[in-house]
Write an enzyme that holds these catalytic residues in place. Sequence first.
Site, mmCIF file in Angstrom:
data_model
loop_
_atom_site.group_PDB
_atom_site.id
_atom_site.type_symbol
_atom_site.label_atom_id
_atom_site.label_comp_id
_atom_site.label_asym_id
_atom_site.label_seq_id
_atom_site.Cartn_x
_atom_site.Cartn_y
_atom_site.Cartn_z
ATOM 1 C CB VAL A 19 21.122 -30.553 -38.553
ATOM 2 C CG1 VAL A 19 21.795 -31.675 -39.327
ATOM 3 C CG2 VAL A 19 20.312 -29.685 -39.496
ATOM 4 C CD GLU A 56 19.515 -33.702 -42.828
ATOM 5 O OE1 GLU A 56 20.277 -34.631 -42.558
ATOM 6 O OE2 GLU A 56 18.369 -33.896 -43.319
ATOM 7 C CG LEU A 112 16.643 -31.807 -40.940
ATOM 8 C CD1 LEU A 112 15.960 -30.651 -40.241
ATOM 9 C CD2 LEU A 112 17.224 -32.745 -39.922
ATOM 10 C CD GLU A 166 14.535 -25.669 -37.594
ATOM 11 O OE1 GLU A 166 13.755 -24.905 -37.015
ATOM 12 O OE2 GLU A 166 15.738 -25.403 -37.774
ATOM 13 C CG PHE A 211 8.075 -24.579 -51.286
ATOM 14 C CD1 PHE A 211 8.915 -23.769 -50.541
ATOM 15 C CD2 PHE A 211 7.862 -25.882 -50.861
ATOM 16 C CE1 PHE A 211 9.528 -24.247 -49.393
ATOM 17 C CE2 PHE A 211 8.467 -26.372 -49.714
ATOM 18 C CZ PHE A 211 9.303 -25.556 -48.978
ATOM 19 C CB ALA A 251 0.783 -15.625 -51.397
ATOM 20 N N GLY A 252 2.434 -15.274 -48.666
ATOM 21 C CA GLY A 252 2.421 -14.847 -47.263
ATOM 22 C C GLY A 252 3.470 -13.779 -47.037
ATOM 23 N N GLY A 298 11.422 -17.382 -43.673
ATOM 24 C CA GLY A 298 12.354 -17.015 -42.598
ATOM 25 C C GLY A 298 13.119 -18.258 -42.218
ATOM 26 C CB CYS A 317 17.744 -23.208 -43.929
ATOM 27 S SG CYS A 317 18.401 -24.400 -42.750
HETATM 28 P P1 NAD Z 1 22.168 -25.273 -34.379
HETATM 29 O O1 NAD Z 1 22.688 -23.918 -34.080
HETATM 30 O O2 NAD Z 1 20.797 -25.659 -33.946
HETATM 31 O O3 NAD Z 1 23.165 -26.389 -33.798
HETATM 32 C C1 NAD Z 1 24.540 -26.312 -33.845
HETATM 33 C C2 NAD Z 1 25.096 -27.033 -32.618
HETATM 34 O O4 NAD Z 1 26.501 -27.141 -32.762
HETATM 35 C C3 NAD Z 1 24.849 -26.304 -31.301
HETATM 36 O O5 NAD Z 1 24.264 -27.193 -30.377
HETATM 37 C C4 NAD Z 1 26.245 -25.864 -30.856
HETATM 38 O O6 NAD Z 1 26.389 -25.833 -29.450
HETATM 39 C C5 NAD Z 1 27.100 -26.925 -31.489
HETATM 40 N N1 NAD Z 1 28.504 -26.558 -31.719
HETATM 41 C C6 NAD Z 1 28.985 -25.403 -32.236
HETATM 42 N N2 NAD Z 1 30.337 -25.469 -32.313
HETATM 43 C C7 NAD Z 1 30.696 -26.690 -31.881
HETATM 44 C C8 NAD Z 1 31.937 -27.370 -31.725
HETATM 45 N N3 NAD Z 1 33.070 -26.783 -32.073
HETATM 46 N N4 NAD Z 1 31.931 -28.618 -31.226
HETATM 47 C C9 NAD Z 1 30.769 -29.214 -30.867
HETATM 48 N N5 NAD Z 1 29.563 -28.630 -30.991
HETATM 49 C C10 NAD Z 1 29.532 -27.388 -31.485
HETATM 50 O O7 NAD Z 1 22.315 -25.439 -35.957
HETATM 51 P P2 NAD Z 1 21.403 -26.348 -36.923
HETATM 52 O O8 NAD Z 1 20.150 -25.647 -37.231
HETATM 53 O O9 NAD Z 1 21.369 -27.724 -36.406
HETATM 54 O O10 NAD Z 1 22.285 -26.314 -38.244
HETATM 55 C C11 NAD Z 1 23.500 -27.017 -38.373
HETATM 56 C C12 NAD Z 1 23.920 -26.996 -39.821
HETATM 57 O O11 NAD Z 1 22.946 -27.699 -40.604
HETATM 58 C C13 NAD Z 1 24.003 -25.604 -40.436
HETATM 59 O O12 NAD Z 1 25.033 -25.595 -41.381
HETATM 60 C C14 NAD Z 1 22.660 -25.455 -41.132
HETATM 61 O O13 NAD Z 1 22.717 -24.540 -42.200
HETATM 62 C C15 NAD Z 1 22.418 -26.853 -41.633
HETATM 63 N N6 NAD Z 1 21.004 -27.213 -41.844
HETATM 64 C C16 NAD Z 1 20.067 -26.810 -40.939
HETATM 65 C C17 NAD Z 1 18.743 -27.189 -41.132
HETATM 66 C C18 NAD Z 1 17.681 -26.748 -40.168
HETATM 67 O O14 NAD Z 1 16.489 -26.878 -40.503
HETATM 68 N N7 NAD Z 1 18.012 -26.238 -38.995
HETATM 69 C C19 NAD Z 1 18.380 -27.983 -42.238
HETATM 70 C C20 NAD Z 1 19.385 -28.402 -43.111
HETATM 71 C C21 NAD Z 1 20.696 -28.006 -42.904
#
Ligand code: NAD
Length: 453
Positions: free
Chosen positions: A19, A162, A164, A166, A272, A275-276, A280, A283
């Site tokens: 994100v 957020e 978005l 992936e 959405f 079926a599958g 995973g 999120c």
């Molecule tokens: P991620 O694990 O890919 O990234 C998290 C990043 O934060 C890592 O690079 C880590 O090193 C860094 N980090 C951790 N602690 C830190 C600190 N104290 N200071 C600085 N950096 C630090 O996680 P993500 O998938 O990007 O998800 C982040 C958030 O967004 C989560 O709450 C997730 O639920 C939410 N989210 C994710 C998605 C998705 O598709 N991945 C979509 C929407 C919302």
Amino acid sequence: MTSATLPPMKLAVVGTGYVGLVTATCFAELGHSVIGVDIDEAKIKTLQSGKSTIYEPGLEELIQRGLQSGLLSFTAQLTEVINDVDMIFSAVATPPDEGYRADLRAVFSVAEAVAKQATKDLLFVNKSTVPVGTALKCEERIKKILTERGVNIEIPVVSNPEFLREGMAVQDTLVPDRVIVGIHPSTSLRTSSNERAKKLLEELYRPITRIGRPLLFMSRESAEIVKYAANSYLATRISFINMLTEFAELSGADIRDIAAGIGLDHRIGPKFLHAGIGYGGSCFPKDVKAFLAAAADRGLTFPIIEATDAINRRQRERFFAKILKSLPKKARVCVWGLSFKPRTDDMREAPSLDLIPLLLKNDCTVTAFDPFAMENAKKVFPKEVHYAATALDAAKDADAVVLLTEWDVFRGIDLKEVKKIMNGRNLFDGRNVYEPEDVEGAGMAYHGIGMGR
Ligand code: NAD
């Protein structure tokens, strides 16, 4: 100064994961000045060199453009940038704890670090998925530190969840369906702080609202719930159609026809309803469980969401049981797809992480292929799994081929060639990618989901 004449925003995005990295890069692409911050120094070094640390279509090009224009930079030193920016976005991970509640330690640690160093009014914007009430808790922690320091500055906390996806993250960030902003209207902050927060966010998102995408302001509590409600609803649609797969199999029906038939109803829509083997990723599984935990904390149950989670688990188990039942002793199994979905290298909660250990436990030899997730897979299964150079190579001598991720490369493969180099003839299609007749026409036995075969 009117909002239309404000200069580009200066912001820091803390956490450069899936994100944060996309958010930072896209804000720079939209003309803002952005510093991406992460505690992982190796990650920062890679990003500074213009290489993306994740696979996300189109992202690396934008990172390089941002670095070249000077609008995007990266650092591992949060304290050094706090007073150079107007707002700090937190996009750190919020993984599940043992009770499936979101672990908020990283969010709080960023908020506290900001409060300890700030020397001017700032805005703290939380992008991570966090349970309702987290913005308030952050603000209280920040205020306590500012009071202890005796500084007369304010740092309102805004919720900006957020959405978005992936694999589509750049497009989703540059052209989102909507932007949700939760602002507390009546905190003990100066009124001007909240007004300023609203103005800053309106200005930040101006390039988005300019193309007609809605920016919705609401309370922080509502914003925090929107995120969990949206993900739980989407997961529920997947589990709804998956619930019907077993019924379709036992009734001689085809789930794909059922999905098409109901999806053409405008009130329902087709999305959405594929079926599958279930959802995973980083999120849906965690957010569904965290939402259930949040309800339980208030003495409530969400029976629909409980069922969504249970159906998802059962769907995977049912498919895996079918595979194991078909295999000869010491079988060679080809696994196509390791990431949790196509167009990403993210393996969090991917079906491959459940199936591969099960196959290994059953004395199978596993050869896998994935266009982008093999490097991540090697961190989990460094020696246990053989990694092939192509999808076809992975199928060599296999007793069964199992498709877990619907990457394009698998859709287009020459099934006759696959059959020729296999040892057995079973193809398990966990995503209903193939027409059963095509697979059978190539001399293989087709095992899809919800088709009675
Ligand atoms: P991620 O694990 O890919 O990234 C998290 C990043 O934060 C890592 O690079 C880590 O090193 C860094 N980090 C951790 N602690 C830190 C600190 N104290 N200071 C600085 N950096 C630090 O996680 P993500 O998938 O990007 O998800 C982040 C958030 O967004 C989560 O709450 C997730 O639920 C939410 N989210 C994710 C998605 C998705 O598709 N991945 C979509 C929407 C919302």
